[in-house]
Design a protein around this motif. Structure first.
Motif: not given
Lengths: 729, 240
Positions: B56-61, B63-83
């Protein structure tokens, strides 16, 4: 209330009925099936970010471009690099298995100093500072005793920055003994020198040739740049070009050729001249151009007088009609190409053979022509300043080389095949020896003599990344990064008709406490100080490489390869009859060791793309691909013609003991129609004693059974076989 | 002289039927308790996440919702849990007083160590799943499969199947394998359900199987939209 058998059964039935309506059995079934798909030993690459790094393979002189797939920091797959001028996306079985050499158990993980007897396997881990100190101290002592010329080095080849750093080091230190591992490249180079008067390597425009006459060259067994040759071979097949394979054994190359012509081993030169005889007699060559060429009259006289079809048929065992028809089809092809150098080309072979085959190419006019043989000049990107030598160095480099190259054999640059005998007979001695990118204790003929000679060298330093035979018999190991961890230039691959420089670059971080051999040499030079240090002005090997390649560096980093500015063809006047050719006035085959009475058979080696026999031993994936007619359990198989087998009383799959004047081994018998009677063949690349448990102790090392035979002109090892005796055990 | 009826009466008169039924019920009850209550407790081990994470705390902080941390890499693959690298962008030093954050910074950020997060939705390695196809092309919500994880204030306990090693979330919390919402289970049938019922909005060329084909072996082909071969190979779309 009585609790009896019935009550108990009732309880069980109730339990079973109940269990059936709980999730227990169904869930367990599901879980067990998933469990069975996830055995802990099934290798699974980790999850993570994918990336690809382009580099160049350095496992053999083939120099293929590779693309390595990574997941986060771990390399997980090696593929051929698309668009690379050598292999264009293709890769061989060894290249594919390279990751096992990076992550496998055979790596030397830090500098090691011998703690027990030589070869005992007891090592003490030391730091790099201590290691450099050990070497410098020893080298300083030798130098101050005025013995600087008694230091030598053995490296894989003489081109590229790393071999040249070794050469430069020895020059600045004061020793002429820069030695390289032998190969057919040496013979081709000398042939170019003698017949064309140019200092060049031989390149073959294989892709554009339309009739390929191979004198035992393993086109698909690892000759030249292996993947490039596979591709050329496939293209020949697809476009209906003809391949004729001449050799005593039906190798994979022979099996895939259009025609296999078995020949008495060692008589290839006579056949080449016999073919020339037919071509000249029938006037199937361009008289206008060729007749006026230097030495042609003498060549013509030699060929017409001494190499008549009948005589050649007698020497080679090939019938006259076949010789005549082969000569005619070869000469009439629009782009014929003859190549030589047996198997993978690790033995330089007889110079006569190379000159005879080269003359045959010249006769059909394919020198420096599309589809022909090209004189490829040595790349010239290494333009280091001349070494300023001090007095010790000046005196040292003027001493004669220990191997007799340049003195006894004036044309040769390096004659490693002579080293063992010179040392063992007491004619020469070395105080210290550096070995880098080579495993002479395994891959030089007569390994026992080599080992004995190494025993007489007080200080042996190996720069090997792996615990190979030479490293395990060294005093000090200063491990190099493996090719997937380091920068290095890869000079023009063997047999390519144009100069291409490749760049091997780090794909992953160094996995262990290793150091690029270039850096190690620079550090040793700097620690020795004086003029030696002055000759190495670079702070690191990478700086040296970048400076050396200059403007090319950017292109190399960008594309992984670049062409060399020195790409013009080396042209010289062709001489059909150099002085060295005189030895062919009366054909006498290269002498094979051993008497016919005690050794009635002849043993020859054979190569396979599945058996790596150079510096690198087969990684586990590759050794798994070896057929059981080549290696069965712990035994190598010897190919014997069923007729010969019957005479000796051998049966398929039985054991036999093979004896040669140099050694003996127990082998398994493979009765094979594809080998000429009276000849037995053993695979090269087996019988390692070092490396890991996947390779060591499998089969026997061919090099323990054979000794070198000096070519009278070049001094190179010309042995193609040895006499042998096979007895049932 | 007694008749057969008498014999039957004698047995019942012994009082043996009672215990038989009783023991049957006892057996039944014991196995039901074992199967429904004890078995799930034995099957799963309970593990705590290394750091208690507040979504909750992170989603509030961000801007892009889930994708702020669980993003798609440039090649389109999904990063999953952030490193760690992504976390460090904000958490190079502790921003607050939360003991979890302090622990995170001291133990992981300071030492450059990756956090060994336990992944609730980790599928077996043979399963190939493209997040891009579902989230980008089909415009599905993360919540459809992952539920309301973005609204959690604490990391829930990770239950690890002792036999398979995978998270309980794959089979579903309900040991019977039943579910009400799409995010409560992540087995192949759950993929299939959607693929069989939903009309898939995408270019035909990008799909290796026909539009209305579902990855169930018994699903019949309608018409001649694709060859049998395509359907066969369709297994390998998900099972690599």
């Amino acid at each position: 209330m009585k609790i009896g058998r019935r009550s108990f059964l009732s309880f069980v039935i109730g339990g079973a009925a109940g269990t059936a309506i709980t999730p227990l059995p169904w869930k367990l079934m599901d879980d067990v099936s998933i469990w069975s798909q996830n055995w802990p030993w099934t290798p699974v690459p980790p999850d993570g970010e994918y990336s690809y790094v382009n580099s160049v393979c350095a496992l053999c002189p083939g120099g293929c471009g590779i693309t390595v797939r990574k997941v986060d920091d771990r390399a997980v797959k090696i593929e051929g690099m698309k668009g690379y001028p050598v292999n264009d996306g293709g890769i061989c079985v060894l290249g594919l298995s390279g990751l096992q050499l990076l992550y496998g158990p055979t790596r030397v993980k830090s500098p090691l100093k011998r703690a027990g007897e030589r070869g005992e396997g007891k090592w003490e881990k030391i730091s790099w500072d201590e290691a450099i100190f050990e070497v410098t101290k020893k080298l300083s002592d030798i130098r101050s005793n005025g013995e600087s010329h008694a230091v030598g080095s053995i490296v894989s080849s003489d081109s590229g920055t790393v071999p040249n750093l070794f050469k430069r080091f020895l020059t600045a230190y004061g020793s002429p003994n820069f030695m390289t591992m032998p190969s057919i490249q040496d013979s081709y180079e000398m042939t170019m020198q003698l017949m064309q008067g140019v200092s060049a390597k031989a390149g073959f425009d294989a892709e554009n040739a339309d009739f390929i006459l191979s004198f035992g060259s393993g086109i698909i067994d690892g000759w030249g740049s292996p993947v490039r040759m596979f591709k050329a071979n496939s293209a020949w097949k697809a476009n209906g070009k003809k391949v004729i394979q001449i050799e005593p054994r039906l190798s994979n190359t022979a099996a895939k050729s259009d025609k296999w012509i078995p020949i008495k081993p060692g008589t290839e030169a006579a056949l080449a001249l016999g073919l020339a005889n037919v071509i000249i007699k029938e006037s199937l060559y361009n008289k206008e151009k060729i007749d006026s060429q230097s030495g042609f009259d003498a060549f013509k006289k030699l060929v017409l007088n001494e190499y008549s079809t009948d005589k050649v048929s007698n020497i080679t065992g090939i019938n006259s009609t076949a010789i005549v028809s082969l000569a005619k089809t070869f000469a009439r092809a629009s782009k014929p190409l003859a190549i030589c150098g047996r198997g993978q080309g690790s033995i330089p072979g007889s110079l006569n053979e190379f000159m005879a085959v080269h003359a045959l190419n010249a006769l059909v006019g394919n020198i420096n022509k599309k589809g022909g043989v090209w004189a490829v000049p040595e790349t010239d990107y290494i333009k280091w300043s001349k070494v300023e030598m001090d007095e010790t160095a000046t005196n040292g480099v003027q001493k004669e080389r220990i191997d007799g190259a340049g003195s006894e054999y004036p044309h040769a640059k390096s004659l490693l095949n002579r080293l063992a005998e010179v040392i063992n007979s007491g004619d020469g001695a070395l105080e210290a020896l550096f070995v880098a990118g080579a495993n002479p204790l395994y891959s030089m003929p007569d390994s026992k003599a080599i080992k004995k000679a190494f025993g007489n060298i007080a200080f042996v330093v190996s720069f090997s990344s792996y615990m190979d035979e030479t490293a395990s018999n060294a005093d000090l190991i200063l491990p190099n990064h493996v090719y997937l961890e380091r920068y290095e230039d890869v000079p023009t691959p063997a047999g390519l008709q144009k100069n291409v420089i490749g760049l091997t670059r780090p794909v992953v971080k160094p996995q262990f406490n290793t150091k690029n051999v270039g850096d190690t040499i620079i550090l040793i030079a700097k620690a020795l100080g004086g003029r030696i240090a002055d000759a190495f002005p670079w702070n690191s090997y990478e700086a040296c490489l970048e400076e050396t390649l200059g403007a090319k560096w950017g292109e190399l980093v960008e594309n992984g390869f670049c062409s060399d500015s020195n790409s013009k063809v080396a042209t010289g006047k062709f001489d059909f009859y150099p002085k060295a050719m005189e030895s062919l006035s009366d054909f006498s085959p290269v002498n094979v060791e051993g008497s016919m009475a005690s050794y009635p058979l002849v043993l020859i080696p054979y190569d396979s793309i599945r058996l790596s026999n150079g510096y690198i031993g087969d990684p586990p994936f590759v050794i798994k691909t070896v057929e059981d007619t080549v290696l069965k359990g712990k035994y190598a198989c010897v190919d014997v013609n069923p007729k010969t087998g019957k005479e000796i009383g051998l049966t398929e799959g039985g054991y036999a003991s093979i004896h040669t004047p140099r050694g003996r081994a127990v082998v398994k018998v493979h009765l094979y129609e594809g080998i000429m009677p009276g000849i037995v063949a053993l695979p090269r690349g087996l019988g390692h004693t070092a490396y890991d448990k996947y390779l060591a102790g499998k089969g026997c090392n061919f090099n323990e059974l054979i000794g070198p035979v000096e070519d009278p002109v070049s001094g190179f090892d010309a042995a193609w076989g040895i006499r042998a005796r096979l007895t049932k055990v | 002289m007694s008749t057969q009826d008498d014999k039957a009466k004698e047995v019942s008169a012994d009082g043996a039927t009672g215990p038989i039924i009783l023991f049957f019920i006892l057996g039944l009850a014991a196995s039901l308790v074992l199967g429904w209550v004890i078995f799930p407790k034995l099957l799963y081990s309970q593990k705590k996440q290394p750091i208690d994470f507040n979504h909750v705390l992170h989603v509030e902080a961000v801007e892009d919702g889930c994708e702020s941390c669980h993003f798609f890499r440039e090649d389109g693959s999904f990063s999953g849990i952030p490193k760690l690298a992504q976390c460090v962008d904000c958490h190079e030093e502790a921003q607050g007083e939360d003991p979890n954050e302090i622990k995170f910074v001291e133990e992981y950020v300071a030492n450059g160590r990756e956090v060994p997060w336990l992944v609730y939705a980790r599928q077996p390695d043979c399963v190939f799943f493209s997040h891009a196809a579902h989230v980008k092309k089909a415009e599905m919500d993360c919540g459809t499969c992952h539920g309301h994880i973005g609204e959690s204030k604490h990391s829930r306990v990770y239950e690890k199947n002792r036999i398979t090693g995978y998270s309980r979330d794959i089979w579903g919390k309900n040991i019977s394998g039943l579910r009400k919402y799409t995010w409560e289970r992540m087995k192949m049938d759950d993929c299939a359900e959607c693929h069989a019922t939903k009309e898939i909005k995408t270019d035909v060329e990008t799909l290796p199987w026909p539009l209305n084909w579902a990855p169930l072996p018994y699903e019949k082909q309608t018409g001649n939209q694709a060859s049998v071969k395509t359907v066969k190979e369709a297994c390998f779309v998900c099972h690599k």
